[in-house]
Design an enzyme around this catalytic site. Sequence first.
Site, mmCIF file in Angstrom:
data_model
loop_
_atom_site.group_PDB
_atom_site.id
_atom_site.type_symbol
_atom_site.label_atom_id
_atom_site.label_comp_id
_atom_site.label_asym_id
_atom_site.label_seq_id
_atom_site.Cartn_x
_atom_site.Cartn_y
_atom_site.Cartn_z
ATOM 1 N N HIS A 61 1.041 10.392 -7.421
ATOM 2 C CA HIS A 61 2.062 9.867 -6.492
ATOM 3 C C HIS A 61 1.418 9.319 -5.217
ATOM 4 C CE1 HIS A 61 6.399 10.630 -4.837
ATOM 5 N NE2 HIS A 61 5.835 9.607 -4.219
ATOM 6 N N ASP A 98 2.050 12.023 -2.353
ATOM 7 C CA ASP A 98 3.010 11.061 -1.785
ATOM 8 C C ASP A 98 2.384 10.350 -0.575
ATOM 9 O OD1 ASP A 98 5.251 9.546 -1.287
ATOM 10 O OD2 ASP A 98 6.433 11.182 -0.448
HETATM 11 O O1 DOR Z 1 8.827 9.504 3.008
HETATM 12 C C1 DOR Z 1 8.684 8.767 2.038
HETATM 13 N N1 DOR Z 1 8.022 7.611 2.126
HETATM 14 N N2 DOR Z 1 9.219 9.136 0.871
HETATM 15 C C2 DOR Z 1 9.235 8.311 -0.191
HETATM 16 O O2 DOR Z 1 9.704 8.707 -1.215
HETATM 17 C C3 DOR Z 1 8.712 6.943 -0.078
HETATM 18 C C4 DOR Z 1 7.693 6.871 0.963
HETATM 19 C C5 DOR Z 1 7.284 5.459 1.345
HETATM 20 O O3 DOR Z 1 7.201 4.618 0.454
HETATM 21 O O4 DOR Z 1 7.024 5.246 2.526
HETATM 22 ZN ZN ZN Z 2 9.695 9.673 -3.017
#
Ligand code: DOR
Ligand code: ZN
Length: 435
Positions: free
Chosen positions: A71, A315
């Site tokens: 991710h 993430d």
């Molecule tokens: O905080 C987030 N930023 N959550 C996500 O799911 C996407 C991500 C982004 O693309 O900046």
């Molecule tokens: Zn997300």
Amino acid sequence: MLLITNGRVLNPATRLEADANVLIVGNRIEKIGSPASVGARALELQRVTGEDIEELSARGLVVAPGFVDVHVHFRDPGLTYKEDIHTGSAAAAAGGYTTVVCMANTKPPVDNEAVLTDLRKRAKDLPIHVLNAANVTTSMSGQKLTDMEKLHAAGACGFTDDGVPIRDEKLMLQALQMAKKLDVPISVHEEDPELLLSQGVNQGAVSEKLGLGGAPAVSEAVLVARDCLLNQSVGAKLDIQHISAKMTVDILRFMKAEGVEVYGEVTPQHLYATEELVLQKGSLARVNPPLRTEEDRQALISGLCDGTIDMIATDHAPHAKEEKAKPIADAPSGMIGLETAFALCYTVLVKSGRMTLLELCEKMSYNPARLYGLDAGELREGGPADLVLLDPKEEWTITEDCFRSKSKNSPFVGERVTGRVKCTICDGKIVGLDN
Ligand code: DOR
Ligand code: ZN
């Protein structure tokens, strides 16, 4: 040839933990074993091929499979002022990662073959293995499925509309059915928009203090329950992304016990921090789903320890300085995470005594590799030479200097942590070195 000497070798696949040397020839692991047996093999090969033996001392270090992050947001194409595939790969290599899966919320998004094919082509020249997930729905609008079969044939390793939840149950069911047919993971961002008063900050004491509506835990839990139920009769590889709430862990535990095919990701930030961080770091701590309460954080740790949550995924979500400098209500959500993931996780999970380093490696490499069916996440003679050398004892303070990412949006700058990535080897080559 690269000969890694005097390290402590950890291999979650076989639960091996031993003092051993590792010999790498080309992009493969040739041999793992005692210094005498590995040395003899190196000399034998040298006699035949005339190739030099380059020695890399791992004294005092752990040698483990390169980390796998399912991710990351590399922002390429279209948002490359935040990150591109080159800076993203450098950040990953600095963090010990040898394989990453890029999310598809780029500009344009990865909802068509042309964008995907271009990314697959450009990924070939990168120092680590960069894979691409493609979108579930066109324009990430949640209205119409992409041509998942075509995208899969063009090299998509999985499907996701990460960043946005899929609201329509019927469409979600069809997506699960297609993911099952293609036998690839479908990864979902679970926040029911109907229940969000605002995003990025947990609904509770902190959102109240800041005068924000907040994102309640139940917005995550309802979609997780829904998708597990939808998948019960389908059996796709359903991957719940960035789990943040105790309720979700409880639901996942129940659904797994019921035999539902479901996997869970948790981020280092949700394991390490709570909503309180928003009061200290403002926009930098704004993330979707948000950092929640201590009770939630403890449930995430317990869920990861007992196998309810399968893997750690960062993430990694880069944003530019000007964007994050905005007032919290206007700043984009997300934080970078590749360079700091191991240290944050080591500190909160291993140093604290909640799990062993072998178990941490399992959640950062072996389990994510298994979900995607990758030849990665383990150390095997004949297998890919993707490794990381770790110093579990080094204490250090996170500074902006440690980032290779184009963006610096981490709320953990200034944090004192334990555990450091010393060297990353991908395809037999050193791609990251701490010196
Ligand atoms: O905080 C987030 N930023 N959550 C996500 O799911 C996407 C991500 C982004 O693309 O900046
Ligand atoms: Zn997300």
